[in-house]
Scaffold this motif. Structure first.
Motif, PDB file in Angstrom:
ATOM      1  N   MET A  52      54.388  47.922  45.515  1.00 46.80           N
ATOM      2  CA  MET A  52      53.337  48.128  46.513  1.00 46.80           C
ATOM      3  C   MET A  52      52.768  49.545  46.426  1.00 46.80           C
ATOM      4  SD  MET A  52      52.541  45.453  48.192  1.00 46.80           S
ATOM      5  CE  MET A  52      52.658  44.670  46.613  1.00 46.80           C
ATOM      6  N   THR A  53      53.631  50.517  46.163  1.00 47.93           N
ATOM      7  CA  THR A  53      53.167  51.888  45.993  1.00 47.93           C
ATOM      8  C   THR A  53      52.227  51.976  44.786  1.00 47.93           C
ATOM      9  OG1 THR A  53      55.180  52.772  46.978  1.00 47.93           O
ATOM     10  CG2 THR A  53      53.896  54.281  45.609  1.00 47.93           C
ATOM     11  N   GLY A  54      52.605  51.326  43.687  1.00 47.33           N
ATOM     12  CA  GLY A  54      51.768  51.322  42.489  1.00 47.33           C
ATOM     13  C   GLY A  54      50.426  50.643  42.702  1.00 47.33           C
ATOM     14  N   TRP A  55      50.450  49.467  43.359  1.00 44.89           N
ATOM     15  CA  TRP A  55      49.184  48.769  43.645  1.00 44.89           C
ATOM     16  C   TRP A  55      48.301  49.622  44.552  1.00 44.89           C
ATOM     17  CZ3 TRP A  55      47.505  45.019  40.791  1.00 44.89           C
ATOM     18  CH2 TRP A  55      48.367  44.095  40.217  1.00 44.89           C
ATOM     19  N   GLU A  56      48.902  50.248  45.554  1.00 43.55           N
ATOM     20  CA  GLU A  56      48.123  51.072  46.482  1.00 43.55           C
ATOM     21  C   GLU A  56      47.439  52.227  45.746  1.00 43.55           C
ATOM     22  OE1 GLU A  56      48.580  53.209  50.844  1.00 43.55           O
ATOM     23  OE2 GLU A  56      50.394  52.815  49.672  1.00 43.55           O
ATOM     24  N   GLN A  57      48.180  52.902  44.879  1.00 37.40           N
ATOM     25  CA  GLN A  57      47.596  54.010  44.118  1.00 37.40           C
ATOM     26  C   GLN A  57      46.463  53.516  43.209  1.00 37.40           C
ATOM     27  OE1 GLN A  57      51.099  55.549  42.187  1.00 37.40           O
ATOM     28  NE2 GLN A  57      51.697  56.774  43.956  1.00 37.40           N
ATOM     29  N   GLY A  58      46.711  52.430  42.495  1.00 38.66           N
ATOM     30  CA  GLY A  58      45.689  51.887  41.599  1.00 38.66           C
ATOM     31  C   GLY A  58      44.448  51.417  42.342  1.00 38.66           C
ATOM     32  N   PHE A  59      44.668  50.711  43.450  1.00 41.65           N
ATOM     33  CA  PHE A  59      43.540  50.210  44.240  1.00 41.65           C
ATOM     34  C   PHE A  59      42.756  51.351  44.862  1.00 41.65           C
ATOM     35  CE2 PHE A  59      45.324  45.677  45.232  1.00 41.65           C
ATOM     36  CZ  PHE A  59      45.154  45.330  43.905  1.00 41.65           C
ATOM     37  N   ASN A  60      43.441  52.372  45.365  1.00 45.94           N
ATOM     38  CA  ASN A  60      42.739  53.526  45.952  1.00 45.94           C
ATOM     39  C   ASN A  60      41.892  54.232  44.901  1.00 45.94           C
ATOM     40  OD1 ASN A  60      43.694  53.086  48.515  1.00 45.94           O
ATOM     41  ND2 ASN A  60      45.364  54.557  48.352  1.00 45.94           N
ATOM     42  N   PHE A  61      42.444  54.389  43.694  1.00 45.30           N
ATOM     43  CA  PHE A  61      41.681  55.031  42.622  1.00 45.30           C
ATOM     44  C   PHE A  61      40.446  54.204  42.286  1.00 45.30           C
ATOM     45  CE2 PHE A  61      40.616  55.774  38.149  1.00 45.30           C
ATOM     46  CZ  PHE A  61      40.427  57.149  38.173  1.00 45.30           C
ATOM     47  N   ALA A  62      40.606  52.902  42.200  1.00 43.57           N
ATOM     48  CA  ALA A  62      39.474  52.025  41.876  1.00 43.57           C
ATOM     49  C   ALA A  62      38.397  52.108  42.952  1.00 43.57           C
ATOM     50  CB  ALA A  62      39.946  50.587  41.700  1.00 43.57           C
ATOM     51  N   LYS A  63      38.801  52.094  44.210  1.00 40.36           N
ATOM     52  CA  LYS A  63      37.835  52.113  45.316  1.00 40.36           C
ATOM     53  C   LYS A  63      37.142  53.468  45.455  1.00 40.36           C
ATOM     54  CE  LYS A  63      40.067  48.730  48.332  1.00 40.36           C
ATOM     55  NZ  LYS A  63      40.778  48.583  49.609  1.00 40.36           N
ATOM     56  N   GLU A  64      37.908  54.555  45.348  1.00 40.98           N
ATOM     57  CA  GLU A  64      37.347  55.892  45.534  1.00 40.98           C
ATOM     58  C   GLU A  64      36.242  56.189  44.534  1.00 40.98           C
ATOM     59  OE1 GLU A  64      40.483  58.760  45.253  1.00 40.98           O
ATOM     60  OE2 GLU A  64      41.557  57.926  46.967  1.00 40.98           O
ATOM     61  N   LYS A  65      36.449  55.799  43.329  1.00 38.79           N
ATOM     62  CA  LYS A  65      35.507  56.139  42.266  1.00 38.79           C
ATOM     63  C   LYS A  65      34.505  55.018  41.986  1.00 38.79           C
ATOM     64  CE  LYS A  65      37.998  59.800  41.364  1.00 38.79           C
ATOM     65  NZ  LYS A  65      37.598  61.135  41.634  1.00 38.79           N
ATOM     66  N   GLU A  66      34.570  53.945  42.804  1.00 32.59           N
ATOM     67  CA  GLU A  66      33.725  52.766  42.583  1.00 32.59           C
ATOM     68  C   GLU A  66      33.888  52.231  41.170  1.00 32.59           C
ATOM     69  OE1 GLU A  66      29.702  53.117  43.989  1.00 32.59           O
ATOM     70  OE2 GLU A  66      30.330  54.202  45.769  1.00 32.59           O
ATOM     71  N   ASN A  67      35.116  52.281  40.693  1.00 26.08           N
ATOM     72  CA  ASN A  67      35.427  51.714  39.381  1.00 26.08           C
ATOM     73  C   ASN A  67      35.621  50.214  39.539  1.00 26.08           C
ATOM     74  OD1 ASN A  67      35.526  54.350  38.281  1.00 26.08           O
ATOM     75  ND2 ASN A  67      37.588  54.589  39.087  1.00 26.08           N
ATOM     76  N   LYS A  68      35.682  49.528  38.415  1.00 24.86           N
ATOM     77  CA  LYS A  68      35.866  48.077  38.426  1.00 24.86           C
ATOM     78  C   LYS A  68      37.059  47.716  37.556  1.00 24.86           C
ATOM     79  CE  LYS A  68      31.418  46.770  39.891  1.00 24.86           C
ATOM     80  NZ  LYS A  68      31.513  47.409  41.152  1.00 24.86           N
ATOM     81  N   TRP A  69      37.758  46.650  37.954  1.00 24.68           N
ATOM     82  CA  TRP A  69      38.852  46.125  37.154  1.00 24.68           C
ATOM     83  C   TRP A  69      38.296  45.169  36.102  1.00 24.68           C
ATOM     84  CZ3 TRP A  69      43.423  48.285  37.389  1.00 24.68           C
ATOM     85  CH2 TRP A  69      43.826  48.922  38.558  1.00 24.68           C
ATOM     86  N   ASP A  70      38.731  45.344  34.875  1.00 25.92           N
ATOM     87  CA  ASP A  70      38.419  44.396  33.806  1.00 25.92           C
ATOM     88  C   ASP A  70      39.707  43.611  33.550  1.00 25.92           C
ATOM     89  OD1 ASP A  70      37.048  43.117  31.663  1.00 25.92           O
ATOM     90  OD2 ASP A  70      38.053  44.468  30.260  1.00 25.92           O
ATOM     91  N   LEU A  71      39.741  42.362  33.991  1.00 26.64           N
ATOM     92  CA  LEU A  71      40.912  41.504  33.850  1.00 26.64           C
ATOM     93  C   LEU A  71      40.591  40.379  32.882  1.00 26.64           C
ATOM     94  CD1 LEU A  71      41.797  41.195  37.645  1.00 26.64           C
ATOM     95  CD2 LEU A  71      42.716  42.825  35.988  1.00 26.64           C
ATOM     96  N   ILE A  72      41.483  40.158  31.938  1.00 27.49           N
ATOM     97  CA  ILE A  72      41.295  39.085  30.958  1.00 27.49           C
ATOM     98  C   ILE A  72      42.512  38.171  31.027  1.00 27.49           C
ATOM     99  CG2 ILE A  72      41.082  38.493  28.508  1.00 27.49           C
ATOM    100  CD1 ILE A  72      39.773  41.271  28.108  1.00 27.49           C
ATOM    101  N   GLU A  73      42.244  36.893  31.201  1.00 23.31           N
ATOM    102  CA  GLU A  73      43.300  35.887  31.194  1.00 23.31           C
ATOM    103  C   GLU A  73      43.588  35.525  29.740  1.00 23.31           C
ATOM    104  OE1 GLU A  73      43.427  31.295  32.492  1.00 23.31           O
ATOM    105  OE2 GLU A  73      42.731  32.677  34.061  1.00 23.31           O
ATOM    106  N   ILE A  74      44.756  35.898  29.262  1.00 21.36           N
ATOM    107  CA  ILE A  74      45.123  35.652  27.872  1.00 21.36           C
ATOM    108  C   ILE A  74      45.716  34.266  27.710  1.00 21.36           C
ATOM    109  CG2 ILE A  74      46.612  36.398  25.971  1.00 21.36           C
ATOM    110  CD1 ILE A  74      46.307  39.282  27.114  1.00 21.36           C
TER     111      ILE A  74
END
Length: 139
Positions: A52-74
């Motif tokens: 949960m700590t890791g997801w929170e850090q990653g999500f906060n970084f994505a939101k703060e910078k208006e970045n986007k997740w690129d997810l690929i279903e392999i």
């Protein structure tokens, strides 16, 4: 063959990830969650709280910078009755540019007694060159 219940759940899970919804992610991950990550060549084992700590850090970084997740279903691999592994790659798109490295997630989901799916285990390889993922034949 993956049933419709899991397909619908996985689409919802990917939406939660793409929108960086920590509240929704907390509901998806089992309290008994176990994970192993290879980070900088080092092996790290962790559970629900660290996750949960890791997801929170990653999500906060994505939101703060208006970045986007690129997810690929392999791939999707049915393991046993009520248990499915999803193999996914994930990276961030920052300022319109994909990072050069991705993480590959081997995530095992289990159907609960209430018919909800929960993430119960993960194995994560970090720092994989994006070019290597592009070479994989997708199913």
């Amino acid at each position: 063959m993956v049933n419709n219940s899991f397909r619908k759940f996985l689409d919802s899970y990917l939406h939660v990830w793409r929108t960086s919804s920590l509240t929704d992610m907390k509901n998806i991950i089992s309290k008994d969650y176990k994970a192993r990550e290879i980070l900088g060549g080092e092996l790290v084992d962790f559970g629900y709280e660290e996750s949960m700590t890791g997801w929170e850090q990653g999500f906060n970084f994505a939101k703060e910078k208006e970045n986007k997740w690129d997810l690929i279903e392999i791939s999707i691999v049915p393991l046993r009755e009520g248990e499915v592994m999803a193999i996914l790659s994930a990276t961030l798109v920052i300022g319109g540019k994909k990072l050069e490295n991705v993480s590959i997630f081997f995530q095992t989901f289990k159907k609960q007694e209430n018919d909800e799916w929960k993430l119960i285990r993960s194995y994560i390889e970090t720092g994989i060159p994006y070019e290597n993922v592009k070479k994989i034949e997708f199913n």
